[in-house]
Enzyme design. Structure first.
Site: not given
Ligand code: GDP
Length: 303
Positions: A18, A160, A135, A174, A131, A182, A102-104
């Protein structure tokens, strides 16, 4: 057709998508743009003068942890906003609305790259099914509204997305913003290692937020059909590759530990962007460039 004087409303205005959409609309000199965040009452933006064009973005989303821990909240917040926005847009004669999913929404066992024709052809990934269901309901509602009321409401599906204004801090964030944060902190604290969730093997299609909003504006101006359109880079990157790219951009010198006790989510999720390419739009930012811009933003804006 949306022009510089059109009355435009952006929902989800507190989110990364946004905020950047508002910035880009301003850059292009759209003069009549209102925005509404999660805590604000939507109906007041339709009176006395309703918007002509609505960008229906979600107010709440989250990474894999947020989806596992807060599925009902994510589903409820999104469903309520979708129902409210579509009803008000119908009632007040909005000319065009674009809904962002979103792609989920894609089933979990598909071959890449995914096309909207594959929606609803199999079970959803369990870590984000609530979620995703909200969507999917949005996409279905847009299509039904077109049929029943002959309205030019459209929908699109984002890969993503990441970039400036993303949530870098909370555990709900994400993967890109989490890892940037980190590794940045680990660099400052001179830590030896950083943990990355999951095996590192999942593959994602990463899209810079500026590309996403350019795609949204392009579709608002140029697309009038019922089928949802993917906005994506169509390039697959594993979490392992992504992690090492981020390590490089941030300048973290330690090692990366892939923590297999934490969930991977979908194994692969790469979207087919040929439809939007045929419509005349392409993504602009490479992943490397977009990661640098995002880290730059983080350095300037977060301590
Ligand atoms: P999504 O899995 O596409 O819904 O979106 P995310 O952004 O949460 O995660 C994508 C991938 O990144 C997954 O396989 C997670 O296990 C991996 N991943 C690794 N480290 C991290 C982290 O610190 N945060 C998140 N959110 N995902 C992580």
């Amino acid at each position: 057709m949306m022009n510089k004087d059109s009355r435009i409303l952006v929902t989800g205005a507190g989110t990364m998508e946004g905020i950047v959409l508002l910035e880009v609309l301003k850059k292009y000199d759209y003069k009549n743009v209102s925005s509404v965040t999660a805590s604000q009452n939507l109906s007041q933006y339709f009176k006395p003068e309703p918007p002509e064009f609505v960008f229906l973005l979600g107010d709440s989303s989250g990474g894999i942890k947020a989806n596992i821990e807060k599925p009902a909240t994510l589903m409820t917040d999104n469903l309520l906003r979708i129902l409210e926005a579509v009803s008000l847009s119908l009632e007040f004669g909005v000319k065009k609305l674009i809904f962002l999913a979103s792609s989920c929404v894609y089933p979990k066992h598909l071959e890449d790259p995914m096309t909207p024709q594959m929606l609803m052809t199999g079970p959803l990934e369990t870590t984000n099914s609530a979620y995703a269901m909200a969507k999917l309901a949005g996409i279905e509602l847009i299509q039904s509204t077109r049929k029943e009321y002959n309205k030019n409401f459209i929908s699109c599906i984002s890969a993503n997305c990441f970039g400036p204004y993303d949530d870098f801090i909370s555990e709900d964030s994400h993967v890109v913003s989490s890892l940037i944060r980190r590794m940045h902190l680990a660099k400052l604290k001179k830590l030896d290692s950083v943990s990355v969730w999951g095996s590192g093997n999942p593959v994602r299609d990463f899209l810079y937020v500026e590309d996403l909003v350019e795609g949204l504006i392009y579709l608002m101006k140029n697309y009038n059909e019922s089928t949802p359109v993917n906005i994506a880079s169509s390039k697959g990157t594993s979490i392992k590759e992504l992690s090492y790219k981020i390590k490089e951009v941030v300048g973290f010198k330690g090692t990366l530990n892939f923590d297999k006790s934490l969930p991977d989510g979908m194994k692969h999720k790469v979207l087919d962007n040929s439809h939007i390419n045929e419509l005349g739009w392409n993504s602009n930012f490479s992943l490397d460039n977009a990661l640098e811009l995002t880290y730059d933003w983080h350095l300037k804006n977060l301590v």
